[in-house]
Design a protein around this motif. Structure first.
Motif, PDB file in Angstrom:
ATOM      1  N   LEU A   9      -7.625   5.492  14.286  1.00 23.74           N
ATOM      2  CA  LEU A   9      -7.247   5.226  12.897  1.00 23.74           C
ATOM      3  C   LEU A   9      -5.920   5.894  12.561  1.00 23.74           C
ATOM      4  O   LEU A   9      -5.044   5.300  11.940  1.00 23.74           O
ATOM      5  N   ALA A  10      -5.789   7.151  12.954  1.00 25.34           N
ATOM      6  CA  ALA A  10      -4.557   7.878  12.669  1.00 25.34           C
ATOM      7  C   ALA A  10      -3.373   7.252  13.390  1.00 25.34           C
ATOM      8  O   ALA A  10      -2.282   7.113  12.830  1.00 25.34           O
ATOM      9  N   GLU A  11      -3.587   6.850  14.647  1.00 24.20           N
ATOM     10  CA  GLU A  11      -2.498   6.249  15.406  1.00 24.20           C
ATOM     11  C   GLU A  11      -2.116   4.894  14.848  1.00 24.20           C
ATOM     12  O   GLU A  11      -0.942   4.562  14.695  1.00 24.20           O
ATOM     13  N   ALA A  12      -3.131   4.092  14.487  1.00 21.00           N
ATOM     14  CA  ALA A  12      -2.859   2.746  13.967  1.00 21.00           C
ATOM     15  C   ALA A  12      -2.175   2.779  12.615  1.00 21.00           C
ATOM     16  O   ALA A  12      -1.465   1.854  12.238  1.00 21.00           O
ATOM     17  N   SER A  13      -2.378   3.860  11.879  1.00 20.84           N
ATOM     18  CA  SER A  13      -1.780   3.958  10.548  1.00 20.84           C
ATOM     19  C   SER A  13      -0.282   4.197  10.604  1.00 20.84           C
ATOM     20  O   SER A  13       0.398   4.117   9.586  1.00 20.84           O
ATOM     21  N   GLY A  14       0.246   4.520  11.766  1.00 26.26           N
ATOM     22  CA  GLY A  14       1.679   4.757  11.885  1.00 26.26           C
ATOM     23  C   GLY A  14       2.128   6.088  11.319  1.00 26.26           C
ATOM     24  O   GLY A  14       3.294   6.267  10.982  1.00 26.26           O
ATOM     25  N   LEU A  15       1.219   7.056  11.223  1.00 25.41           N
ATOM     26  CA  LEU A  15       1.567   8.327  10.597  1.00 25.41           C
ATOM     27  C   LEU A  15       2.657   9.066  11.353  1.00 25.41           C
ATOM     28  O   LEU A  15       3.486   9.751  10.745  1.00 25.41           O
ATOM     29  N   GLU A  16       2.673   8.953  12.671  1.00 21.81           N
ATOM     30  CA  GLU A  16       3.684   9.690  13.431  1.00 21.81           C
ATOM     31  C   GLU A  16       5.094   9.244  13.057  1.00 21.81           C
ATOM     32  O   GLU A  16       6.029  10.040  13.065  1.00 21.81           O
ATOM     33  N   THR A  17       5.242   7.963  12.698  1.00 20.18           N
ATOM     34  CA  THR A  17       6.568   7.478  12.292  1.00 20.18           C
ATOM     35  C   THR A  17       6.970   8.010  10.933  1.00 20.18           C
ATOM     36  O   THR A  17       8.142   7.940  10.550  1.00 20.18           O
ATOM     37  N   ASP A  18       6.008   8.540  10.178  1.00 22.92           N
ATOM     38  CA  ASP A  18       6.306   9.086   8.855  1.00 22.92           C
ATOM     39  C   ASP A  18       6.706  10.556   8.914  1.00 22.92           C
ATOM     40  O   ASP A  18       7.143  11.121   7.910  1.00 22.92           O
ATOM     41  N   ARG A  19       6.553  11.190  10.083  1.00 23.02           N
ATOM     42  CA  ARG A  19       6.835  12.619  10.170  1.00 23.02           C
ATOM     43  C   ARG A  19       8.251  12.971   9.708  1.00 23.02           C
ATOM     44  O   ARG A  19       8.446  13.955   8.989  1.00 23.02           O
ATOM     45  N   PRO A  20       9.296  12.166  10.062  1.00 22.72           N
ATOM     46  CA  PRO A  20      10.644  12.502   9.595  1.00 22.72           C
ATOM     47  C   PRO A  20      10.788  12.511   8.063  1.00 22.72           C
ATOM     48  O   PRO A  20      11.671  13.183   7.531  1.00 22.72           O
ATOM     49  N   LEU A  21       9.918  11.790   7.365  1.00 25.09           N
ATOM     50  CA  LEU A  21      10.002  11.762   5.907  1.00 25.09           C
ATOM     51  C   LEU A  21       9.708  13.126   5.298  1.00 25.09           C
ATOM     52  O   LEU A  21      10.127  13.421   4.183  1.00 25.09           O
ATOM     53  N   LEU A  22       8.979  13.946   6.045  1.00 21.58           N
ATOM     54  CA  LEU A  22       8.629  15.256   5.520  1.00 21.58           C
ATOM     55  C   LEU A  22       9.820  16.207   5.511  1.00 21.58           C
ATOM     56  O   LEU A  22       9.889  17.113   4.688  1.00 21.58           O
ATOM     57  N   GLY A  23      10.755  15.979   6.428  1.00 19.17           N
ATOM     58  CA  GLY A  23      11.941  16.812   6.484  1.00 19.17           C
ATOM     59  C   GLY A  23      11.584  18.273   6.576  1.00 19.17           C
ATOM     60  O   GLY A  23      10.686  18.690   7.301  1.00 19.17           O
ATOM     61  N   ARG A  24      12.292  19.067   5.800  1.00 18.80           N
ATOM     62  CA  ARG A  24      12.040  20.510   5.807  1.00 18.80           C
ATOM     63  C   ARG A  24      11.106  20.928   4.689  1.00 18.80           C
ATOM     64  O   ARG A  24      10.842  22.102   4.508  1.00 18.80           O
ATOM     65  N   THR A  25      10.645  19.975   3.916  1.00 16.49           N
ATOM     66  CA  THR A  25       9.757  20.291   2.796  1.00 16.49           C
ATOM     67  C   THR A  25       8.413  19.620   3.038  1.00 16.49           C
ATOM     68  O   THR A  25       8.069  18.633   2.417  1.00 16.49           O
ATOM     69  N   SER A  26       7.667  20.171   3.996  1.00 21.87           N
ATOM     70  CA  SER A  26       6.369  19.598   4.362  1.00 21.87           C
ATOM     71  C   SER A  26       5.315  19.995   3.340  1.00 21.87           C
ATOM     72  O   SER A  26       4.355  20.700   3.637  1.00 21.87           O
ATOM     73  N   THR A  27       5.514  19.552   2.113  1.00 17.29           N
ATOM     74  CA  THR A  27       4.623  19.935   1.029  1.00 17.29           C
ATOM     75  C   THR A  27       3.389  19.049   1.006  1.00 17.29           C
ATOM     76  O   THR A  27       3.386  17.917   1.489  1.00 17.29           O
ATOM     77  N   ALA A  28       2.334  19.580   0.387  1.00 22.46           N
ATOM     78  CA  ALA A  28       1.100  18.815   0.241  1.00 22.46           C
ATOM     79  C   ALA A  28       1.337  17.561  -0.590  1.00 22.46           C
ATOM     80  O   ALA A  28       0.733  16.521  -0.333  1.00 22.46           O
ATOM     81  N   GLU A  29       2.236  17.655  -1.572  1.00 24.94           N
ATOM     82  CA  GLU A  29       2.517  16.490  -2.408  1.00 24.94           C
ATOM     83  C   GLU A  29       3.123  15.360  -1.590  1.00 24.94           C
ATOM     84  O   GLU A  29       2.779  14.191  -1.775  1.00 24.94           O
ATOM     85  N   ARG A  30       4.030  15.708  -0.669  1.00 28.30           N
ATOM     86  CA  ARG A  30       4.660  14.665   0.134  1.00 28.30           C
ATOM     87  C   ARG A  30       3.670  14.080   1.141  1.00 28.30           C
ATOM     88  O   ARG A  30       3.662  12.875   1.386  1.00 28.30           O
ATOM     89  N   VAL A  31       2.821  14.932   1.700  1.00 25.40           N
ATOM     90  CA  VAL A  31       1.774  14.430   2.591  1.00 25.40           C
ATOM     91  C   VAL A  31       0.848  13.494   1.821  1.00 25.40           C
ATOM     92  O   VAL A  31       0.460  12.429   2.315  1.00 25.40           O
ATOM     93  N   ALA A  32       0.509  13.884   0.589  1.00 31.05           N
ATOM     94  CA  ALA A  32      -0.353  13.033  -0.241  1.00 31.05           C
ATOM     95  C   ALA A  32       0.313  11.695  -0.519  1.00 31.05           C
ATOM     96  O   ALA A  32      -0.348  10.650  -0.524  1.00 31.05           O
ATOM     97  N   ASP A  33       1.629  11.704  -0.746  1.00 30.39           N
ATOM     98  CA  ASP A  33       2.355  10.451  -0.972  1.00 30.39           C
ATOM     99  C   ASP A  33       2.211   9.512   0.228  1.00 30.39           C
ATOM    100  O   ASP A  33       1.968   8.316   0.081  1.00 30.39           O
ATOM    101  N   ILE A  34       2.382  10.073   1.421  1.00 32.16           N
ATOM    102  CA  ILE A  34       2.300   9.264   2.637  1.00 32.16           C
ATOM    103  C   ILE A  34       0.885   8.711   2.821  1.00 32.16           C
ATOM    104  O   ILE A  34       0.699   7.516   3.087  1.00 32.16           O
ATOM    105  N   LEU A  35      -0.114   9.578   2.667  1.00 33.60           N
ATOM    106  CA  LEU A  35      -1.490   9.124   2.851  1.00 33.60           C
ATOM    107  C   LEU A  35      -1.888   8.115   1.781  1.00 33.60           C
ATOM    108  O   LEU A  35      -2.612   7.153   2.068  1.00 33.60           O
TER     109      LEU A  35
END
Length: 237
Positions: A9-35
């Motif tokens: 499920l995690a792999e199919a969701s494409g989450l790894e491609t979203d990792r660069p979106l976190l940049g240097r501010t790996s905040t819970a809010e940004r993770v919540a946005d992606i999820l």
């Protein structure tokens, strides 16, 4: 050991491609946005368990950050925590669906009612209508569903209120949980394409009163159709 289904499920969701979106501010809010986006897009369907290990590894975030993101999405009613079982994408009830439409009617109609003097900035609305019409011609029903959601987001954006935009983003994401359970998105979106166009044309003509009338009728018809079908679906499962 991470369950194989959860890992897929995690792999199919494409989450790894979203990792660069976190940049240097790996905040819970940004993770919540992606999820939130991935849940709304159906990568994590209602009832699926979200694995801390697989999602945290895919995004490269700490367990504490991920748990805070889960907490935020639980507050938005997209996730539910089950004791000793974990975190799951929420199954919306029929009562929830009716309440979602109550909120939509209040917010969307009030936005149109509160418009000032024309002309109105309807570029985003027009783009959503055009995208929906293209998706229908190409028989791309998931794209049609996405275009319809964007149409309503664009309606609310006319208010120029970041808080209202955020409210509707959560409401419409929750609504998409309903559509992910239904088998035929075409049935619930294609009939409204003409009505989307009518609302757009009323706004372009500088007639918010007519646009509000059309929108209110649209939402009521949609509520009745979807709540009846969803109740039948849930009772049969």
């Amino acid at each position: 050991m991470v369950d194989g289904v959860e890992r897929r499920l995690a792999e199919a969701s494409g989450l790894e491609t979203d990792r660069p979106l976190l940049g240097r501010t790996s905040t819970a809010e940004r993770v919540a946005d992606i999820l939130r986006d991935r849940i709304a897009e159906g990568y994590f369907p209602p009832g699926s368990r979200l694995s801390e290990e697989s999602i945290g590894g895919a995004l490269g975030v700490s367990r504490n950050t991920l748990r805070e993101a889960f907490r935020l999405l639980t507050h938005e009613r997209l996730l539910v925590h089950e004791l000793n079982r974990g975190v799951f994408v929420r199954m919306v009830t029929v009562e929830d669906l009716i309440d979602i439409y109550r909120v939509r009617g209040l917010v969307e109609c009030a936005t149109v009612r509160g418009l000032g003097e024309p002309p109105y900035r309807v570029d985003a609305i027009e783009a959503a209508v055009a995208a929906g019409e293209t998706a229908a011609r190409e028989r791309s029903w998931q794209d049609l569903a996405t275009a319809n959601i964007r149409f309503h987001q664009a309606i609310v954006s006319l208010a120029g209120s970041p808080r209202t935009d955020e409210l509707m983003r959560g409401v419409l994401a929750e609504l998409r949980l309903v559509f992910h359970v239904m088998a035929d998105p075409r049935r619930f979106h294609a009939p409204y394409l003409t009505r989307n166009r009518q609302i757009l044309e009323s706004l372009k003509a500088g007639d918010p009163g007519e646009a509000e009338r059309l929108l209110a009728a649209y939402l009521e018809d949609s509520r009745l159709q979807l709540s009846a079908a969803y109740a039948q679906k849930m009772s049969s499962d």
